[in-house]
Scaffold this active site. Structure first.
Site, PDB file in Angstrom:
ATOM      1  CE1 TYR A  62      -4.330   0.625  -0.251  1.00  0.00           C
ATOM      2  CE2 TYR A  62      -4.334  -1.537   0.779  1.00  0.00           C
ATOM      3  CZ  TYR A  62      -4.995  -0.553   0.065  1.00  0.00           C
ATOM      4  OH  TYR A  62      -6.288  -0.729  -0.346  1.00  0.00           O
ATOM      5  CD  GLU A  64      -4.894   5.006   0.919  1.00  0.00           C
ATOM      6  OE1 GLU A  64      -4.848   5.750   1.918  1.00  0.00           O
ATOM      7  OE2 GLU A  64      -5.864   4.267   0.665  1.00  0.00           O
ATOM      8  CG  ASP A 208      -8.759  10.406 -24.115  1.00  0.00           C
ATOM      9  OD1 ASP A 208      -7.748   9.685 -24.179  1.00  0.00           O
ATOM     10  OD2 ASP A 208      -9.879   9.992 -23.750  1.00  0.00           O
ATOM     11  CE  LYS A 237      -7.320   2.047 -25.124  1.00  0.00           C
ATOM     12  NZ  LYS A 237      -8.405   3.039 -25.217  1.00  0.00           N
ATOM     13  NE  ARG A 243      -6.604  -3.762 -19.686  1.00  0.00           N
ATOM     14  CZ  ARG A 243      -6.671  -3.864 -21.014  1.00  0.00           C
ATOM     15  NH1 ARG A 243      -5.894  -4.708 -21.672  1.00  0.00           N
ATOM     16  NH2 ARG A 243      -7.520  -3.122 -21.693  1.00  0.00           N
TER      17      ARG A 243
HETATM   18  C1  LIG Z   1      -9.416   3.363 -24.421  1.00  0.00           C
HETATM   19  C2  LIG Z   1      -9.791   4.770 -24.226  1.00  0.00           C
HETATM   20  C3  LIG Z   1     -10.068   5.299 -22.959  1.00  0.00           C
HETATM   21  C4  LIG Z   1     -10.289   4.474 -21.706  1.00  0.00           C
HETATM   22  O1  LIG Z   1      -9.466   3.538 -21.371  1.00  0.00           O
HETATM   23  P1  LIG Z   1      -9.807   2.361 -20.318  1.00  0.00           P
HETATM   24  O2  LIG Z   1      -8.447   2.034 -19.836  1.00  0.00           O
HETATM   25  O3  LIG Z   1     -10.473   1.295 -21.112  1.00  0.00           O
HETATM   26  O4  LIG Z   1     -10.691   2.915 -19.259  1.00  0.00           O
HETATM   27  C5  LIG Z   1     -10.298   6.666 -22.852  1.00  0.00           C
HETATM   28  N1  LIG Z   1     -10.265   7.455 -23.919  1.00  0.00           N
HETATM   29  C6  LIG Z   1     -10.029   6.981 -25.158  1.00  0.00           C
HETATM   30  C7  LIG Z   1     -10.004   7.934 -26.314  1.00  0.00           C
HETATM   31  C8  LIG Z   1      -9.795   5.627 -25.351  1.00  0.00           C
HETATM   32  O5  LIG Z   1      -9.586   5.166 -26.580  1.00  0.00           O
END
Ligand SMILES: *Cc1c(COP(=O)(O)O)cnc(C)c1O
Length: 427
Positions: A62, A64, A208, A237, A243
């Site tokens: 932990y 925090e 984003d 990604k 993740r």
């Molecule tokens: C994949 C994605 C997210 C969210 O990701 P998670 O890890 O699945 O919550 C947010 N914004 C965009 C543009 C995405 O492609």
């Protein structure tokens, strides 16, 4: 599963004893991942190094708080791990401040809204049906419930974002925050133009970059860092890490963002995945990563070109990044995205069904397919293989009612995959 025993002997051999059932399921998915053409643009194969650190003792702690100011004792090495992740991310992206604690992309966006907005404030975001993410204001998501949402989409003719229209919508709705970014948009974003629109109405600009962070780090897409007040991204990604997610921002927002993540929305950070993020950032700063990202785009262009030769219409006519959208209606009036994706899975080709702009079908059915090249590029495929992949897709959909032909294609897909093992221990 002796393959993973050799990878991480202490843990895998124990796991085999304790829980052979879960080992067996994992082994089956390993085979599926190896034997399929994985074309889902939001997925990737993280490296063995990234996977190894995620199953380490760092998961036990932990911590925090933030480095140097924790609410738990015994965090000195957690501080080292998190500081290293932040330092490497800063070197990679050049942002003034970075928070590496958000558990996932959705949490990162939630933290940004929580930091900069009050419930009921207006967000201008891309609609889900035209390529935006759930967290950009979809009605089924917290974002669409707690905030007032104004939506933009693409131009009906060009199927691209029209910056004059964005400026008009911004002037009309006076958003407090504008989100630029998408999950299903095959073209580049002109972040400077978005900054200009945000400034014209005094809005925050959130970029984003969840999908395109790897392209940006590798120099294959324009850089949002000079223009966004805040930038969110996932790390799993195109960036090819574990993740997870992170938030980058200008120094003036650092405290607000940090407080929104912890204690605003999360408790203890996942140090094992933060360590894996650090490993991924190190991998992403190597010269090979640039070559990899450039190849993702080259492969996407080659795949798109061959699909077009096979008479598919692509949304906006092609791609500038790692993904493309097939408009199935141009070739098969009665075939939905959902059915097409299932037929392709029969042949070992994994894609997403996806709405196309102005889709007449519902989100569960759709008239489109979303395809991306990050995973097949990770395993080493190049332009020549893209021609084969596009032809497999065309042949499968053309013969979708003929099980024996789909089986034949399944065999060819496996043969191709066998030439490109996903991890060395599969060779
Ligand atoms: C994949 C994605 C997210 C969210 O990701 P998670 O890890 O699945 O919550 C947010 N914004 C965009 C543009 C995405 O492609």
């Amino acid at each position: 599963m002796n393959t993973s025993e050799s990878r991480n002997p202490s843990i895998a051999s124990k796991l085999g004893e304790v829980d052979p059932q879960i080992v067996e399921i994992t082994a089956k998915d390993l085979k599926r991942q190896q034997d399929s053409l994985m074309l889902i643009p939001s997925e990737n194969y993280a490296s063995r190094a990234v996977m190894e650190i995620q199953s380490s003792i760092l998961a036990n702690k932990y911590a925090e708080g933030y480095p140097g100011e924790r609410y738990y004792n015994g965090c000195q090495f957690m501080d080292e791990v998190e500081s290293l992740a932040i330092e490497r991310a800063k070197a990679l992206f050049g942002a003034e401040h970075i928070n590496v604690q958000p558990h996932a992309g959705s949490q990162a966006n939630m933290a940004v809204y929580h930091a900069l907005l009050e419930p009921g404030d207006t967000i201008l975001g891309m609609s889900l049906s035209q390529g935006g993410h759930l967290t950009h204001g979809a009605g089924v998501n917290f974002s669409g419930n707690y905030y007032n949402i104004a939506m933009y989409g693409v131009d009906a003719e060009t199927e691209r974002i029209d910056m004059e229209e964005i400026a008009r919508l911004a002037a009309q709705h006076r958003p407090k925050l504008i989100v630029v970014g998408a999950t299903a948009y095959p073209r580049q974003f002109d972040f400077a133009a978005w900054r200009h629109v945000a400034d014209s109405v005094g809005a925050y600009l959130l970029a984003d970059i969840a999908h395109i962070a790897g392209l940006i780090a590798g120099g294959a897409h324009p850089d949002p860092v000079p223009y966004g007040d805040v930038i969110t991204t996932t790390t799993h990604k195109t960036l090819r890490g574990p993740r997870g997610a992170m938030i980058m921002c200008k120094a003036e927002y650092a405290d607000k963002i940090d407080r929104a993540v912890f204690p605003g929305l999360q408790g203890g950070p996942f140090l094992h995945t933060i360590a894996a993020r650090a490993v991924a950032f190190k991998e992403a700063s190597a010269p090979a990563f640039k070559t990899y990202q450039a190849q993702i785009v080259k492969n996407a262009k080659a795949l798109a070109a061959r699909l077009i030769e096979n008479d598919f219409r692509l949304v906006s006519g092609g791609t500038d990044n790692h993904l493309m959208l097939i408009d199935l209606t141009s070739k098969y009036e009665k075939l939905s995205g959902r059915q097409a994706a299932d037929h392709l899975e029969d042949a070992g080709i994994i894609v997403n069904k996806n709405t196309i702009p102005f889709d007449k079908r519902k989100p569960r059915t759709t008239s489109g397919l979303r395809l991306g090249t990050p995973m097949i590029t990770t395993r080493g495929m190049k332009e020549d293989e893209m021609v084969l992949v596009a032809d497999f897709i065309a042949e499968t959909l053309e013969n979708r009612q003929k099980a024996s032909i789909k089986r034949q294609i399944r065999g060819k897909v496996k043969e191709l995959c066998a030439q490109f093992p996903i991890y060395e221990y599969l060779q």
